[in-house]
Design an enzyme around this catalytic site. Sequence first.
Site: not given
Length: 700
Positions: A238, A446
Amino acid sequence: MKREEARSKAQALVSRMTLEEKASQLRYDAPAIERLGIPAYNWWNEALHGVARAGQATVFPQAIGLGATFDTELIGEIAAAISTEGRAKYNAYSAQGDRDIYKGLTFWSPNVNIFRDPRWGRGHETYGEDPYLTSRLGVAFVKGLQGDGETMKAAACAKHFAVHSGPEALRHEFDAEATAKDMEETYLPAFEALVQEAGVEAVMGAYNRVNGEPACASKALQKKLRGDWGFEGHFVSDCWAIRDFHENHLVTKNATESAALAVNTGCDLNCGNTYLYIMKAYQEGLVTEETITEAAVRLFTTRYLLGLFDGSEYDAIPYTEVESPEHLALAKKAAEESFVLLKNNGILPLQKEKIKTIGLIGPNMDSRAALAGNYHGTASRYVTIQEGIQDYLGTSVRVLTSVGCSLFRDRTEGLSQRQDRLAEARAVARASDVVILCVGLDETLEGEEGDTGNSYASGDKADLQLPEVQRELMETVAACGKPTVLLLMAGSDIDLGYAAEHFDAVLDLWYPGCEGGCAAARVLFGEVSPSGKLPVTFYEALEELPEFTDYSMQGRTYRYMTGKAQYPFGYGLTYGDVEVTAARIETGDAGSGAGAVLAEISNHGSVDTQDVVQVYVKNMDSADAVPNPQLAAFAKVFVKAGETVQVTLPLAANAFTVVDAGGVRREAGGTYKIYVGCSQPDEKSVELTGKKPVEIVLKR
């Protein structure tokens, strides 16, 4: 091209490189090696629900909405459309020498983490909380994206390996501790399926540690991946996760040690810049040339599989495939299938010939951001819910509108008093025959933690409540006493207790993509019946859940919860009246898997509809069994009004297995209960639907 041939070509090419050149290719922004005719290549691209961050593209519904379709065939078609647009864009850009970020053919999708806690901001990037549903949709996505041609159409990536599902604020330093049982039972099955069934070309490691080891340098996870599962593709970190080894996890002293730890443990590609230190690690004796060579070979094997050196049958895909009429129609169909009807007292579908004035109210009613979700491309046209309804009604019905309130701020105009649009909302409601109230969230409320350059704001939710200003708007509209349909646009569980009590219908639209408004109008006015099912549990309250940082599955998701859901996983109404009227089991022999369910489905209603037949299995004897019945098969079925159809549902290969405390999965005998219906067999689903699934008792 077969992998063996691609790897052989990659080995021959890499053997002509200097060590420095090999090391340079292990970064996401791999530079050109002009003397060998190798162009620059940027590995970083996104395609969660459409080609993302590279300009115009079809924006399909967000992944959680795709999860709600329970439709593997549809997901495969969407992924194929995405890779077609990806190829079209790559062909056009690379012909002009543009090899920038987000313009390659290696897409870091899908996200098959398990949405274990409704607070997790990135949960809407997943297909939901169930490992079986996630694996089936993930396999379909990978197969559709990668294609079955002579060359790979695009390379998919299973992320984030493994376990990661919040909290976002702690992900760079957090150690996700999961038992061997939870790993095998919940966190790993989707990744295993993508590797072994779909042949996913890449796997991305997570930011967090997993049981003490950084996920991007975990010997235990690599043993699973390359040892037990036989993964042959490449592994990517990542973004800037390897930097966390020395800055946050504190398992190394510096960037040189971090680079060495990652590449030595099997991380071939660095999204970030820590691999700039690989040559220093080599000079210090921390990395061998053979290790660097092997990572480079894996990466060039992928590039050969994609036909980036020898040409591909996909090189002729024209730019006009981007946002084609066929792809836009598919986006609209996907949105229609994703909507979940949670409550309907008979008000839906609306009959426009009986309505003179309709009121459209709410901060997400005319919001483009609420269509897009996150990790999205740019549509040439966004049809908001308001625009879709206006277009559908034309001049036949008077439409009044009010934003009602801000998404979360206490006023819409800086110089106004607090809640400056409530009076307008009240006036619109009072003047209308029917009100459509559209509330919810968007990617600013979110989503991914916004500190990586990989997103722009957002994070986890603090609770399950809508922002206070939206709750006040709901109360204001409810007090007007008009027939009201509430539309929710969000990517996760939101407390809908008030809405269920005070409004006539509740419809969850998720983040429905660029055609969301068209789809919403068609569903609201009965052109098509809703057929989505919840891919996550809607809980009554957060208090019934363990701490967010607790990765134990005990008490989480429909498989382990002990309370009664507000709205259960697998629940969703239609405009029809579909019921499984009969079912039987055909058990498979040792070579044919777990067998199949043969079900008879009848539509007792007056409206043609799709519905989702679901099979749940529960071992009644083993102490190692999952506490509640768990999904083992599903199928999207179309049933005309008054008709009965039959469907065969192959059972999951592990439907009759259990996992012990040591993480060992084994066949389990004893008594099994198999439930076949259009919902779970739980008490709340039966209460909401008025129907019990067919129950079969099987002894093995």
